[in-house]
Enzyme design. Structure first.
Site, short mmCIF file in Angstrom:
data_model
loop_
_atom_site.label_atom_id
_atom_site.label_comp_id
_atom_site.label_asym_id
_atom_site.label_seq_id
_atom_site.Cartn_x
_atom_site.Cartn_y
_atom_site.Cartn_z
N ILE A 59 -2.12 -9.01 0.19
CA ILE A 59 -3.08 -9.83 -0.53
C ILE A 59 -2.91 -9.65 -2.05
O ILE A 59 -3.34 -10.48 -2.84
CB ILE A 59 -4.53 -9.49 -0.08
CG1 ILE A 59 -5.50 -10.62 -0.43
CG2 ILE A 59 -4.99 -8.16 -0.62
CD1 ILE A 59 -6.82 -10.52 0.30
N GLY B 130 0.80 -1.22 0.00
CA GLY B 130 0.00 0.00 0.00
C GLY B 130 0.83 1.27 0.00
O GLY B 130 2.06 1.24 -0.12
N GLN B 131 0.14 2.40 0.15
CA GLN B 131 0.80 3.71 0.08
C GLN B 131 1.91 3.83 1.12
O GLN B 131 3.04 4.23 0.80
CB GLN B 131 -0.23 4.83 0.31
CG GLN B 131 0.38 6.22 0.17
CD GLN B 131 -0.49 7.34 0.75
OE1 GLN B 131 -1.53 7.08 1.37
NE2 GLN B 131 -0.07 8.57 0.55
N TYR C 213 -14.68 2.86 8.98
CA TYR C 213 -13.21 2.90 9.12
C TYR C 213 -12.83 3.48 10.49
O TYR C 213 -12.01 2.90 11.22
CB TYR C 213 -12.65 3.76 7.99
CG TYR C 213 -11.16 4.04 8.06
CD1 TYR C 213 -10.22 3.03 7.94
CD2 TYR C 213 -10.70 5.36 8.20
CE1 TYR C 213 -8.86 3.31 7.97
CE2 TYR C 213 -9.34 5.64 8.22
CZ TYR C 213 -8.42 4.61 8.11
OH TYR C 213 -7.08 4.90 8.13
N ASP D 91 -3.25 -13.19 3.08
CA ASP D 91 -4.52 -12.57 3.47
C ASP D 91 -4.54 -12.52 4.99
O ASP D 91 -4.47 -13.57 5.64
CB ASP D 91 -5.68 -13.42 2.93
CG ASP D 91 -7.04 -12.82 3.27
OD1 ASP D 91 -7.10 -11.87 4.08
OD2 ASP D 91 -8.04 -13.32 2.73
P1 NAD Z 1 -3.41 1.31 1.55
O1 NAD Z 1 -4.84 1.09 1.24
O2 NAD Z 1 -2.58 2.07 0.59
O3 NAD Z 1 -2.69 -0.09 1.82
C1 NAD Z 1 -3.31 -1.11 2.54
C2 NAD Z 1 -2.79 -2.42 2.03
O4 NAD Z 1 -3.49 -3.47 2.70
C3 NAD Z 1 -3.04 -2.62 0.52
O5 NAD Z 1 -1.84 -2.89 -0.15
C4 NAD Z 1 -4.00 -3.80 0.48
O6 NAD Z 1 -3.79 -4.66 -0.63
C5 NAD Z 1 -3.67 -4.50 1.79
N1 NAD Z 1 -4.77 -5.38 2.20
C6 NAD Z 1 -6.09 -5.16 2.11
N2 NAD Z 1 -6.76 -6.25 2.54
C7 NAD Z 1 -5.82 -7.15 2.91
C8 NAD Z 1 -5.89 -8.45 3.44
N3 NAD Z 1 -7.07 -9.06 3.64
N4 NAD Z 1 -4.74 -9.10 3.75
C9 NAD Z 1 -3.53 -8.50 3.52
N5 NAD Z 1 -3.41 -7.27 3.01
C10 NAD Z 1 -4.55 -6.59 2.72
O7 NAD Z 1 -3.34 1.97 3.01
P2 NAD Z 1 -2.18 2.84 3.64
O8 NAD Z 1 -2.51 4.24 3.37
O9 NAD Z 1 -0.86 2.31 3.25
O10 NAD Z 1 -2.47 2.56 5.18
C11 NAD Z 1 -1.64 1.79 6.00
C12 NAD Z 1 -2.13 1.98 7.42
O11 NAD Z 1 -2.03 3.36 7.79
C13 NAD Z 1 -3.60 1.60 7.65
O12 NAD Z 1 -3.75 1.07 8.93
C14 NAD Z 1 -4.31 2.92 7.57
O13 NAD Z 1 -5.51 2.91 8.28
C15 NAD Z 1 -3.29 3.82 8.22
N6 NAD Z 1 -3.46 5.24 7.86
C16 NAD Z 1 -3.17 5.68 6.61
C17 NAD Z 1 -3.32 7.03 6.31
C18 NAD Z 1 -3.00 7.59 4.96
O14 NAD Z 1 -3.27 8.79 4.71
N7 NAD Z 1 -2.43 6.81 4.05
C19 NAD Z 1 -3.77 7.91 7.29
C20 NAD Z 1 -4.10 7.42 8.54
C21 NAD Z 1 -3.92 6.08 8.83
C1 AKB Z 2 -8.33 8.18 4.89
O1 AKB Z 2 -8.60 9.28 4.37
O2 AKB Z 2 -9.14 7.27 5.04
C2 AKB Z 2 -6.94 7.99 5.44
C3 AKB Z 2 -6.89 8.39 6.87
C4 AKB Z 2 -6.80 9.81 7.24
O3 AKB Z 2 -6.96 7.54 7.73
N1 AKB Z 2 -6.03 8.74 4.63
#
Ligand code: NAD
Ligand code: AKB
Length: 320
Positions: free
Chosen positions: A35, A11-12, A143, A53
């Protein structure tokens, strides 16, 4: 020696945090899993990858045994916008997946579990400005509900099983390696790509929407600093507020115009406006500053300059 399993590594945040962990601990000591497969060459060549997964508890156990894992970073998640389209999936991945991790961590004596929370834990009743560390947590998205439950679960495992669980409430994360994965704050990333590629952007929230944001280098620093903090000195565990910057879309667009004077923006708010309106403008991160020395480096202008430079170079190479 740390042997780290990163779940949700594609992910990101996972793409960049996994590479950062590999730089620190060695490529072979950080197992990326997700996944889905990654199309990031740097991630794919820098260390092992396993398809996983998080809902499959036996598969997690098999990886723990295969790689002698002692640290788990759980980044697998369904974010706010996608979560509103499929709330059951959000609950299953974000909570049932996390419970799998916690139970396995106790049984296999995992030394540390790291899982991010989010500003999505906040909702109506939370002060809009400088949202306190301890405050009303009544999110209106599935969420956000999973993130509050995740924080409480983490704290429960700390208290009941003395498990080392740590996490922090990331604001919207802005980055240029992997695109964001279905959140509400995605507009703050999309705007830079659109500015470079088309010179204009149609934003899905209103111009006065103001949210807490953070540039990826600060996100990586916050994550690593918390992972490395002395556990015995932490008062909080899974729920640290971390702030960096706070701006409205209009201010972000004005900042981009400094470097791309012809950039234009229009606003077509959709269902994500309500989600953004339920989150605060900024957070009070004094607990993170006091307990493990949190201090961000990037402000809006420094981030904009870097985002436009990096995305501009990728655009010239035909990569975006
Ligand atoms: P993302 O959606 O970019 O990445 C999440 C990853 O989880 C994806 O690669 C997806 O394929 C994987 N995934 C989904 N279902 C799955 C499963 N069943 N088994 C294994 N992998 C699975 O999210 P992100 O932005 O990288 O977020 C990472 C963490 O940071 C999360 O907990 C998110 O809540 C938290 N977060 C992110 C942000 C943001 O702005 N990016 C902000 C606040 C919190
Ligand atoms: C979202 O917008 O869902 C995320 C977060 C702030 O948790 N980037």
């Amino acid at each position: 020696m740390k042997k780290i399993l990163v779940i949700g590594a594609v992910g990101q945040i996972g793409t960049e945090l996994t590479m950062e962990l590999r730089n620190l601990h060695g490529g072979d000591n950080v197992i990326a899993s997700d996944i889905k497969l990654s199309d990031c060459e740097k991630l794919n060549v820098s260390g092992p990858f396993e398809t996983l997964d998080i809902m499959d508890k036996n598969a997690i156990v098999a990886l723990i045994k295969k790689h002698n894992i002692n640290t788990i970073v759980d980044l697998a998640a369904i974010l706010s916008a996608t979560g509103e389209k499929n709330p059951t999936l959000a609950w299953n991945v974000n909570i049932n997946g996390f419970i799998n991790v916690l139970q396995i961590a106790v049984e296999y004596k995992i030394q540390q579990v790291f899982i991010p929370s989010s500003i999505a834990v906040f909702g109506p009743g939370t002060p809009l400005d400088s949202a306190p560390q301890e405050t009303v947590l009544k999110p209106t998205t599935m969420y956000g509900i999973t993130k509050v439950a995740g924080e409480l679960l983490g704290d429960y495992y700390v208290k009941k099983y003395n498990l080392d669980v740590r996490g922090l409430r990331y604001p919207g994360i802005i980055s240029n390696e992997t695109l964001p994965g279905g959140g509400t704050t995605d507009y703050a990333v999309d705007i830079y790509y659109s500015a470079i590629k088309y010179g204009k952007y149609t934003c899905f929230v209103k111009e006065d929407t103001r949210l807490p944001m953070m540039y990826m280098p600060d996100c990586l620093k916050a994550s690593l600093d918390l992972m490395n903090a002395d556990f015995s000195k932490l008062v909080h565990h899974g729920d640290f507020n971390v702030g960096a910057m706070s701006f409205s879309v209009k201010e972000q667009a004005e900042n981009i115009k400094k470097y791309i004077p012809n950039f234009t923006i229009e606003y077509k708010p959709d269902y994500r406006q309500d989600i953004a309106d339920s989150w605060p403008n900024s957070v009070d991160d004094s607990a993170a500053r006091n307990e493990w020395g949190w201090k961000p480096s990037y402000d809006l202008d420094a981030m904009t300059q870097d985002m436009l430079k990096v995305i501009g170079e990728k655009h010239k190479l035909g990569l975006v």
